[in-house]
Enzyme design. Structure first.
Site, mmCIF file in Angstrom:
data_model
loop_
_atom_site.group_PDB
_atom_site.id
_atom_site.type_symbol
_atom_site.label_atom_id
_atom_site.label_comp_id
_atom_site.label_asym_id
_atom_site.label_seq_id
_atom_site.Cartn_x
_atom_site.Cartn_y
_atom_site.Cartn_z
ATOM 1 N N SER A 98 9.818 -5.676 9.423
ATOM 2 C CA SER A 98 9.224 -6.730 8.599
ATOM 3 C C SER A 98 10.255 -7.443 7.723
ATOM 4 O O SER A 98 10.013 -8.575 7.293
ATOM 5 C CB SER A 98 8.105 -6.157 7.724
ATOM 6 O OG SER A 98 8.577 -5.062 6.954
ATOM 7 N N ASP A 118 5.130 -4.331 -4.246
ATOM 8 C CA ASP A 118 5.999 -4.422 -3.073
ATOM 9 C C ASP A 118 7.398 -4.797 -3.554
ATOM 10 O O ASP A 118 7.657 -5.941 -3.914
ATOM 11 C CB ASP A 118 5.457 -5.484 -2.112
ATOM 12 C CG ASP A 118 6.312 -5.634 -0.857
ATOM 13 O OD1 ASP A 118 7.376 -4.974 -0.768
ATOM 14 O OD2 ASP A 118 5.929 -6.414 0.029
ATOM 15 N N HIS A 170 9.988 -6.109 0.408
ATOM 16 C CA HIS A 170 10.044 -7.420 1.053
ATOM 17 C C HIS A 170 10.445 -8.496 0.044
ATOM 18 O O HIS A 170 10.640 -8.213 -1.134
ATOM 19 C CB HIS A 170 8.693 -7.744 1.691
ATOM 20 C CG HIS A 170 8.279 -6.737 2.723
ATOM 21 N ND1 HIS A 170 7.385 -5.729 2.452
ATOM 22 C CD2 HIS A 170 8.666 -6.576 4.011
ATOM 23 C CE1 HIS A 170 7.220 -4.980 3.536
ATOM 24 N NE2 HIS A 170 7.992 -5.470 4.492
#
Length: 373
Positions: free
Chosen positions: A132, A349, A352
């Site tokens: 990702s 998060d 990312h």
């Protein structure tokens, strides 16, 4: 030596030096104009003023400089951004994290040009392979290109994406392969990681002209949180193989495949790990980058293994080492501004990156590298 000949050689050497000296001057002047006093001091600490004809540009070492001419696109202009990376749409109120430019040591980089990028890759295929974080960079590039030139989305299998610029016949593709090697689930529901098998995955990558690989986030450093139940090597089964041992075996399998199967004209990169910034409370809700010039992030265990494997890889793979670049940007993560099912300060998060944001700088460095090849 003939005095005239000596004079000509000196003149030639001087003329050759002029572009480098001019580039250094423009780089210094640009940073001085844009940076705060604190950043100018950091610039000097990093010995950036020592520009001469013997200095090589270090694209992956440098500092972040606040530059209000960034970002290069707006999230609303790019319909392809995955919701988890669209921090504005998820409620992030500030925009400062978008207004930073990566300034390499000893030189400047060209501002990203979609036209220049597409002309360089006209009629070719660029393929990203990874997880990702790779998807983060892939979507950033699609946004950078599609802002100026129309791109066509081509549906593929799950988690694989493909965009084609019809004006230049350039294909930009993403293949989901977080381990690079193969993983399957057997009839008993066991997740089996085959550290010596890559053929089923790699058949989809072989025809690319430019390949950008990455694999690290799905490889924990210790047993207990790995995303497999069994490691298979040949017919040998392991339930207690250390993840980093398995990682090295997988990278070796990848290295052997690259050396045996790719056309020598293929340009191959392996992107280094990007830094996460979880603090002791598993949060990263900072609004500012790390600006302490003494901050010295240490390479991860994955980086040492990657370096070792690449040192023995027969194919000339280029290390695209964005680790230092990403280490300072604790402010660039989605933090609480994510669309994951769990929300609020208890879940953040910090792995990312928001888009627009840090991955755009990776693609600017990719653009600069392609222009030099």
């Amino acid at each position: 030596m003939d005095p005239v000949q000596g004079s000509r050689q000196s003149t030639t050497k001087m003329m050759t030096a002029i572009p480098t000296l001019l580039l250094c001057f423009l780089s210094l002047n640009h940073v001085s104009a844009q940076a705060t006093q604190k950043q100018i001091k950091d610039f000097e600490v990093h010995n950036r003023v020592d520009c001469d004809t013997e200095t090589n540009c270090s694209l992956f070492s440098g500092i972040w400089v606040h530059d209000p001419s960034y970002p290069l696109y707006e999230a609303l202009e790019c319909p392809y951004i995955s919701k988890e990376f669209d921090c504005k749409a998820n409620g992030r109120p500030d925009s400062d994290y978008q207004e930073w430019r990566w300034q390499p040591n000893g030189c400047d980089t060209p501002r990203f040009s979609a036209r220049g990028f597409l002309e360089k890759l006209k009629g070719k295929k660029l393929t990203f392979v990874g997880d990702s974080i790779t998807q983060n960079q892939f979507l950033s590039l699609v946004c950078l290109v599609s802002k100026e030139f129309p791109t066509t989305f081509v549906p593929t299998s799950s988690k694989n994406d493909k965009f084609i610029s019809t004006d230049y016949n350039v294909s930009i593709e993403l293949y989901w392969a977080p381990f690079l090697v193969e993983r399957e689930v057997n009839d008993e529901g066991e997740r089996i990681l085959h550290v010596d098998q890559i053929q089923n995955n790699s058949t989809r990558w072989k025809m690319a002209d430019v390949l950008i690989f990455e694999s690290s986030k799905w490889w924990p450093e210790t047993l207990g949180s790995q995303r497999w139940d069994i490691v298979m090597e040949g017919k040998q089964k392991y339930t207690d193989m250390k993840p980093l041992v398995a990682y090295k075996k997988a990278l070796t399998t990848w290295s052997q495949w690259v050396s045996s199967n790719l056309d020598p004209q293929t340009l191959v990169f392996f992107r280094g790990s990007s830094f996460g910034h979880y603090d002791s409370h598993k949060r990263c809700d900072s609004k500012e980058p790390i600006e302490d010039p003494s901050y010295d992030p240490q390479p991860t265990a994955h980086a040492a293994i990657l370096k070792e494997v690449l040192s023995t890889t027969e194919f000339p793979v280029k290390l695209f080492n964005i680790s230092h670049n990403s280490a300072f940007r604790r402010d660039g993560h989605p933090s609480i501004y994510t669309n994951l099912n769990v929300s609020g300060p208890e879940h953040q998060d910090c792995t990312h990156w928001c888009l627009p944001g840090v991955p755009d700088s990776w693609n600017q460095l990719l653009y600069a590298t392609l222009l030099s090849t």
